[in-house]
Design an enzyme around this catalytic site. Structure first.
Site, PDB file in Angstrom:
ATOM      1  N   GLY A  51       2.387   1.544  -1.821  1.00 37.62           N
ATOM      2  CA  GLY A  51       1.131   1.715  -2.542  1.00 37.62           C
ATOM      3  C   GLY A  51       1.266   2.739  -3.655  1.00 37.62           C
ATOM      4  O   GLY A  51       2.347   3.339  -3.848  1.00 37.62           O
ATOM      5  N   ASP A  52       0.178   2.899  -4.424  1.00 36.69           N
ATOM      6  CA  ASP A  52       0.153   3.863  -5.533  1.00 36.69           C
ATOM      7  C   ASP A  52       1.224   3.586  -6.582  1.00 36.69           C
ATOM      8  O   ASP A  52       1.727   4.506  -7.220  1.00 36.69           O
ATOM      9  CB  ASP A  52       0.310   5.309  -5.011  1.00 36.69           C
ATOM     10  CG  ASP A  52      -0.692   5.618  -3.919  1.00 36.69           C
ATOM     11  OD1 ASP A  52      -1.855   5.217  -4.069  1.00 36.69           O
ATOM     12  OD2 ASP A  52      -0.314   6.254  -2.920  1.00 36.69           O
ATOM     13  N   LYS A  96      -0.854  -0.174  -9.784  1.00 40.39           N
ATOM     14  CA  LYS A  96      -1.367  -1.555  -9.913  1.00 40.39           C
ATOM     15  C   LYS A  96      -2.607  -1.613 -10.797  1.00 40.39           C
ATOM     16  O   LYS A  96      -2.797  -2.541 -11.559  1.00 40.39           O
ATOM     17  CB  LYS A  96      -1.728  -2.132  -8.521  1.00 40.39           C
ATOM     18  CG  LYS A  96      -0.531  -2.380  -7.639  1.00 40.39           C
ATOM     19  CD  LYS A  96      -0.943  -2.894  -6.283  1.00 40.39           C
ATOM     20  CE  LYS A  96      -1.657  -1.864  -5.442  1.00 40.39           C
ATOM     21  NZ  LYS A  96      -0.858  -0.700  -5.061  1.00 40.39           N
ATOM     22  N   THR A 147      -6.570   4.210 -10.448  1.00 36.79           N
ATOM     23  CA  THR A 147      -6.911   5.103 -11.550  1.00 36.79           C
ATOM     24  C   THR A 147      -6.615   4.413 -12.877  1.00 36.79           C
ATOM     25  O   THR A 147      -5.526   3.885 -13.069  1.00 36.79           O
ATOM     26  CB  THR A 147      -6.078   6.404 -11.449  1.00 36.79           C
ATOM     27  OG1 THR A 147      -6.228   6.899 -10.120  1.00 36.79           O
ATOM     28  CG2 THR A 147      -6.534   7.441 -12.449  1.00 36.79           C
ATOM     29  N   THR A 151      -1.169   0.152   6.926  1.00 37.13           N
ATOM     30  CA  THR A 151      -2.601  -0.061   6.880  1.00 37.13           C
ATOM     31  C   THR A 151      -2.921  -1.267   7.785  1.00 37.13           C
ATOM     32  O   THR A 151      -2.021  -1.846   8.384  1.00 37.13           O
ATOM     33  CB  THR A 151      -3.098  -0.227   5.422  1.00 37.13           C
ATOM     34  OG1 THR A 151      -4.523  -0.177   5.428  1.00 37.13           O
ATOM     35  CG2 THR A 151      -2.617  -1.514   4.787  1.00 37.13           C
ATOM     36  N   THR A 196      -7.461   8.578  -3.549  1.00 38.67           N
ATOM     37  CA  THR A 196      -8.558   8.480  -2.589  1.00 38.67           C
ATOM     38  C   THR A 196      -8.783   9.784  -1.841  1.00 38.67           C
ATOM     39  O   THR A 196      -9.897  10.261  -1.701  1.00 38.67           O
ATOM     40  CB  THR A 196      -8.273   7.337  -1.579  1.00 38.67           C
ATOM     41  OG1 THR A 196      -8.167   6.131  -2.327  1.00 38.67           O
ATOM     42  CG2 THR A 196      -9.384   7.183  -0.553  1.00 38.67           C
TER      43      THR A 196
HETATM   44  P1  IMP Z   1      -5.660   3.389   6.322  1.00 37.14           P
HETATM   45  O1  IMP Z   1      -5.424   2.210   5.437  1.00 37.14           O
HETATM   46  O2  IMP Z   1      -6.733   4.304   5.834  1.00 37.14           O
HETATM   47  O3  IMP Z   1      -5.855   2.989   7.765  1.00 37.14           O
HETATM   48  O4  IMP Z   1      -4.335   4.287   6.313  1.00 37.14           O
HETATM   49  C1  IMP Z   1      -3.101   3.841   6.876  1.00 37.14           C
HETATM   50  C2  IMP Z   1      -1.916   4.320   6.065  1.00 37.14           C
HETATM   51  O5  IMP Z   1      -1.922   3.642   4.797  1.00 37.14           O
HETATM   52  C3  IMP Z   1      -1.916   5.808   5.737  1.00 37.14           C
HETATM   53  O6  IMP Z   1      -0.572   6.264   5.694  1.00 37.14           O
HETATM   54  C4  IMP Z   1      -2.501   5.873   4.336  1.00 37.14           C
HETATM   55  O7  IMP Z   1      -2.102   7.016   3.635  1.00 37.14           O
HETATM   56  C5  IMP Z   1      -1.909   4.600   3.744  1.00 37.14           C
HETATM   57  N1  IMP Z   1      -2.711   4.055   2.662  1.00 37.14           N
HETATM   58  C6  IMP Z   1      -3.874   3.366   2.767  1.00 37.14           C
HETATM   59  N2  IMP Z   1      -4.315   3.003   1.548  1.00 37.14           N
HETATM   60  C7  IMP Z   1      -3.418   3.451   0.665  1.00 37.14           C
HETATM   61  C8  IMP Z   1      -3.298   3.344  -0.761  1.00 37.14           C
HETATM   62  O8  IMP Z   1      -4.117   2.748  -1.460  1.00 37.14           O
HETATM   63  N3  IMP Z   1      -2.197   3.926  -1.310  1.00 37.14           N
HETATM   64  C9  IMP Z   1      -1.255   4.551  -0.564  1.00 37.14           C
HETATM   65  N4  IMP Z   1      -1.319   4.668   0.763  1.00 37.14           N
HETATM   66  C10 IMP Z   1      -2.387   4.122   1.365  1.00 37.14           C
END
Ligand code: IMP
Length: 434
Positions: A12-13, A16, A42, A240, A301
């Site tokens: 992620g990040d 995109k 962003t 996630t 976030t």
């Molecule tokens: P959750 O999606 O809030 O349940 O988080 C689960 C894992 O996914 C954690 O390590 C979060 O930091 C990561 N995570 C969730 N959404 C993002 C994102 O948009 N970017 C990067 N990491 C994410």
């Protein structure tokens, strides 16, 4: 007409949001198909900064239709806040520009509370590091067939009944975790307010997408998070709770796999991760700090400091296959300027054995040694460069190496956060297979 899927190829990040924003120019419709407000996109447009958690980034174009697919989990308070903020900046978001699938699951306050309570009950390295937005518990209810969907917002008595039913079980869990129980009436009143405001936006978006494809319109499917956070294909359990791979565009929007024409994989020029879990190429030295600082690597976030490391081509190649990536967008290339050496991990080693794919056992993945290919760095500032040919030869060598290791052509290179700081080598809408 083409349907293009944009996904993250790392944790992620990857940037995109900016790429989706750029490609939206060529699309009629932008649809989000998974995740929720755990994502944060962003965008910097004409010097103005926008962070979206739920609304597809395409909303900044006035003539585009933005859809929230059934695969998304939606926190109505967050969506309404985004709509209100956009209105304050002079952009009125009306139901003819933004539509929510009737089948989208709704994040409830008990999902957020459960997310926090579960995470607080875990210790040390067992913590997932969730964003605490209730994402996992909402998907759990979806799979348990007890979730509340957007369509339930249109039926007040059913909504009330479902909240009462859900809280019977959730309150038992809250007692177990030692947190305050919730009152169904309070939750119902709060959510009826959201339901009243959101009702005009709720519709059958799958039908809209099918009609758009029949009309020959271009559709852009916007993924959230990244492949290594995918519930099946990621570094489980440090993932996630949704499928983040390109295939999720089919299930999360209702588009058949044969109707997807191109998959664009977004890959940062290095790697970052927020939250817990293994990260083979993580840097704990000064170079990691430089990348973190120059890349402003803080979560959009949660504001958490992102862990930083070298590009992991073993993981990238895994993403190329899992998503069927047709082309890569390399982002934040400018951040690496000034480093004497740049490294790409092209193999893992564990117990004297070499690995070319990600070990599925977390113990092994935590213990493996990344093996690197060292390349000469470059000192030039890339942020004002607008064509591939103008990139320094050493930068081009780095890009060539990524292309070769990933066995995938580069489509886009990003050298800064602005729309104009982009080198479009191949337009995914024009390179689509059909
Ligand atoms: P959750 O999606 O809030 O349940 O988080 C689960 C894992 O996914 C954690 O390590 C979060 O930091 C990561 N995570 C969730 N959404 C993002 C994102 O948009 N970017 C990067 N990491 C994410």
């Amino acid at each position: 007409m083409s349907t293009v899927v944009v996904i993250g190829s790392q944790w992620g990040d990857e940037g995109k949001g900016k790429i989706v924003d750029l490609l939206t120019e060529y699309a009629h419709i932008v649809v989000r198909f998974q995740g929720g407000n755990n994502a944060g996109h962003t965008l910097v447009v004409n010097g103005d900064k926008f962070i979206f958690h739920l609304i597809p980034s395409g909303i900044l174009y006035e003539d585009k239709l933005c859809l929230i697919g059934n695969g998304v989990v939606l926190d109505p308070a967050v969506l309404l806040e985004e709509i209100d903020k956009l209105a304050q900046s002079g952009r009125q978001i009306t139901p003819d520009r933004l539509k929510i699938s009737e089948m989208t699951h709704i994040i409830m306050p008990y999902h957020r509370l459960l997310d926090h309570a579960r995470e607080a009950a875990k210790s040390g390295t067992k913590k997932i590091g969730t964003t605490g937005r209730g994402i996992g518990p909402c998907y759990e209810d979806k799979m348990a067939r007890t979730g509340i969907r957007a369509v339930d917002f249109l039926n007040a008595s059913l909504l009330k009944e479902k909240i009462q039913e859900a809280l019977k079980e959730k309150n038992a869990l809250f007692k177990h975790f030692g947190v305050d129980i919730m009152n169904a009436g309070d939750v119902y009143s709060e959510y009826m307010n959201y339901a009243d405001r959101l009702a005009p936006y709720i519709t059958d978006i799958t039908a809209i997408l099918h009609q758009a494809q029949r009309n020959g319109e271009n559709i852009l499917c916007e993924g959230a998070q990244g492949t290594l956070l995918d519930i099946d294909h990621g570094t489980y359990p440090y993932v996630t709770s949704s499928n983040t791979v390109a295939g999720a565009a089919c299930t999360g929007a209702g588009i058949g796999p044969t109707r997807i024409d191109y998959v664009l994989g977004i890959c940062k020029a290095y790697t970052t991760r927020v939250g817990g879990g293994p990260f083979p190429t993580e840097l704990f030295d000064e170079v990691g700090d430089i990348i973190q600082k120059n890349g402003h690597e803080f979560g959009a976030t949660t504001g958490r400091r992102r862990r930083c490391g070298w590009l992991d081509a073993v993981a990238l190649k895994n993403s190329v296959y899992t998503n069927g990536i047709d082309g890569l967008a390399i982002t934040k290339l400018d951040v690496l300027s000034g480093l004497e050496t740049v490294k790409i991990c092209n193999e893992y080693q564990y117990n004297g054995q070499r690995y070319h794919s990600i070990p599925k056992s977390m113990e092994k993945l935590t213990a493996i040694q990344p093996l690197y290919k060292n390349l000469a760095g470059w000192t030039e500032d890339l942020t004002t460069i607008r064509s591939y040919e103008d990139l320094p030869p050493k930068t081009r060598q780095y890009l060539k190496e990524i292309e070769d290791l990933a066995e995938t052509p580069l489509a886009i290179i990003s050298v800064g956060p602005g729309r104009e700081q982009t080198l479009l080598l191949r337009n995914p809408f024009e390179s689509a297979k059909k």
